[in-house]
Design a protein around this motif. Structure first.
Motif, short mmCIF file in Angstrom:
data_model
loop_
_atom_site.label_atom_id
_atom_site.label_comp_id
_atom_site.label_asym_id
_atom_site.label_seq_id
_atom_site.Cartn_x
_atom_site.Cartn_y
_atom_site.Cartn_z
N SER A 130 13.63 5.75 -33.81
CA SER A 130 14.59 5.12 -34.71
C SER A 130 14.83 3.68 -34.26
N ARG A 131 15.10 2.83 -35.23
CA ARG A 131 15.58 1.50 -34.88
C ARG A 131 16.99 1.64 -34.32
N ALA A 191 21.07 0.49 -34.34
CA ALA A 191 22.13 -0.14 -35.13
C ALA A 191 22.75 -1.26 -34.32
N SER A 192 23.30 -2.23 -34.98
CA SER A 192 23.96 -3.33 -34.29
C SER A 192 25.34 -2.88 -33.83
N VAL A 208 14.54 -3.50 -34.24
CA VAL A 208 14.94 -3.62 -35.64
C VAL A 208 13.94 -2.92 -36.56
N PRO A 247 11.90 -0.41 -38.60
CA PRO A 247 12.12 0.99 -39.00
C PRO A 247 11.07 1.89 -38.37
N ASN A 298 13.96 6.62 -39.60
CA ASN A 298 14.57 5.73 -40.61
C ASN A 298 13.88 5.83 -41.95
N ARG A 308 23.38 4.02 -30.49
CA ARG A 308 23.06 3.17 -31.64
C ARG A 308 21.81 3.68 -32.39
N TRP A 331 23.28 6.27 -34.75
CA TRP A 331 23.91 5.62 -35.90
C TRP A 331 22.86 5.21 -36.93
N ALA A 332 21.76 4.61 -36.44
CA ALA A 332 20.73 4.13 -37.35
C ALA A 332 19.95 5.28 -37.98
N GLY A 348 21.38 7.09 -41.17
CA GLY A 348 21.29 6.46 -42.48
C GLY A 348 22.57 6.57 -43.27
N TRP A 350 30.88 7.14 -35.85
CA TRP A 350 29.67 7.76 -36.40
C TRP A 350 30.02 8.68 -37.58
#
Length: 344
Positions: A204-205, A207-208, A234, A236, A240, A264, A267-268, A271, A297
């Motif tokens: 997974s990428r 999340a910021s 970043v 995908p 993702n 993170r 989180w990414a 989705g 989350w």
């Protein structure tokens, strides 16, 4: 002058029309943004925001018709039912007759809240409750597949075994093996994908979060040629590219640190999943701040900013070495604090 609040046309933000003297109060609300073109403040549309608005502006608050309708629906369909279920230890439910009484209540709570933390003590069958809650939602017309489950590595086979026991019709794929083998497994026609926490980062990428910088390859706007696609945070990846309808995070306390890449990645990978179940017997390991990452989350719109949440809700002080000591929830904010988290 009253402080007027109303939903925007998309229903995504609450617009605050207030005199300039209310600037600092508006600024203190989690997720607050100033619109320089419209000259108004706005905050995310959520139950926690509604509580914060009432707590902050009290009798000066004037609520518009669209927001009144939204809040009434939220109270009737989620807040009141979830609050009535969260403390039950028994519930009549013929469709789950093979479960223990407390598990029937847990299933109903999860299915009602949809984004919720199940914090039963170890050994009380949180896995069975989460599986049956998904089944209940599916039977009621809510699409729950594909679903993602992240858990400790030692529990991956257990999740597949539990699905075989509590919902045998579901096809479960356990992600395992080398990196290449794992990538191929994501292409399988499965209802549920089970992956361990440590592998999330690889598929997974990220999340910021705050000022934490993300490594970017040139294709993603980075300026360092040494950052390849594989190292890019970043780009995908497999998780993702799957539109998960439900995500279950088992032992969610493993993601209590929002700066960690593991957190993170969760989180990414989640989705836009509308169904999110967090499972843990120890939601707070150190202090109340451990809760924020879990709550963020579950519902990012309700808990968008950790800094503003701490400033608003938590008593802190500096120790002799300049570090932050957490003293607990501010006494005068306890009512708002629990009114926001209890339905979750």
């Amino acid at each position: 002058m009253a402080v007027n609040v109303e939903l925007d046309e998309l229903g995504e933000r609450i617009i605050i029309n207030a005199e300039w003297r209310y600037k600092e109060l508006c600024k203190s609300l989690p997720g607050a943004k100033w619109d320089t073109k419209a000259n108004v403040w706005s905050v995310p549309t959520s139950w926690a925001t509604c509580l914060a608005l009432r707590s902050t502006f009290k009798t000066d608050l004037e609520i518009g018709p669209r927001l009144t309708t939204w809040a009434s629906d939220e109270v009737a369909n989620r807040i009141t039912p979830a609050n009535s279920l969260r403390d039950l230890e028994d519930l009549e439910d013929a469709s789950n007759a093979d479960l223990f009484p407390h598990q029937k209540a847990g299933v109903a709570f999860l299915a009602t809240a949809r984004k919720a933390l199940l914090a039963d003590e170890p050994g009380l069958g949180k896995t069975a409750q989460a599986i049956r809650a998904l089944k209940k939602l599916q039977e009621n017309g809510t699409e729950v597949f594909p679903a993602l489950i992240t858990c400790p590595n030692t529990l991956k086979k257990n999740w597949k075994r539990e699905f075989g026991k509590w919902w045998p019709d579901v096809k479960v794929t356990v992600i395992k093996g080398s990196a290449g083998q794992r990538r191929k497994q994501f292409e399988e026609d499965a209802d549920v994908f089970v992956i361990n926490w440590e592998s999330l980062r690889s598929h997974s990428r990220l999340a910021s979060y705050g000022s934490v910088a993300l490594a970017r390859c040139p294709e993603c706007g980075g300026h360092d040629d040494k950052v390849s696609e594989n190292r890019c945070e970043v780009h995908p990846r497999e998780l993702n590219n799957i539109d998960f309808k439900a995500v279950i995070a088992d032992e969610i306390h493993r993601s209590k640190e929002p700066k960690s890449k593991q957190t993170r990645a969760l989180w990414a990978a989640s989705g836009d999943a509308e169904i999110r179940f967090a499972l843990t017997g120890t939601p707070i390991a150190n202090n109340v701040l451990d809760l924020w990452s879990i709550l963020h989350w579950l519902s990012p719109t309700e808990w968008p900013s950790k800094t503003r949440w701490i400033d608003r809700m938590i008593n802190t002080m500096l120790n002799a070495f300049g570090g932050m000591m957490v003293l607990g929830v501010k006494p005068h904010m306890e009512q708002e604090f629990y009114a926001a988290i209890n339905p979750r």
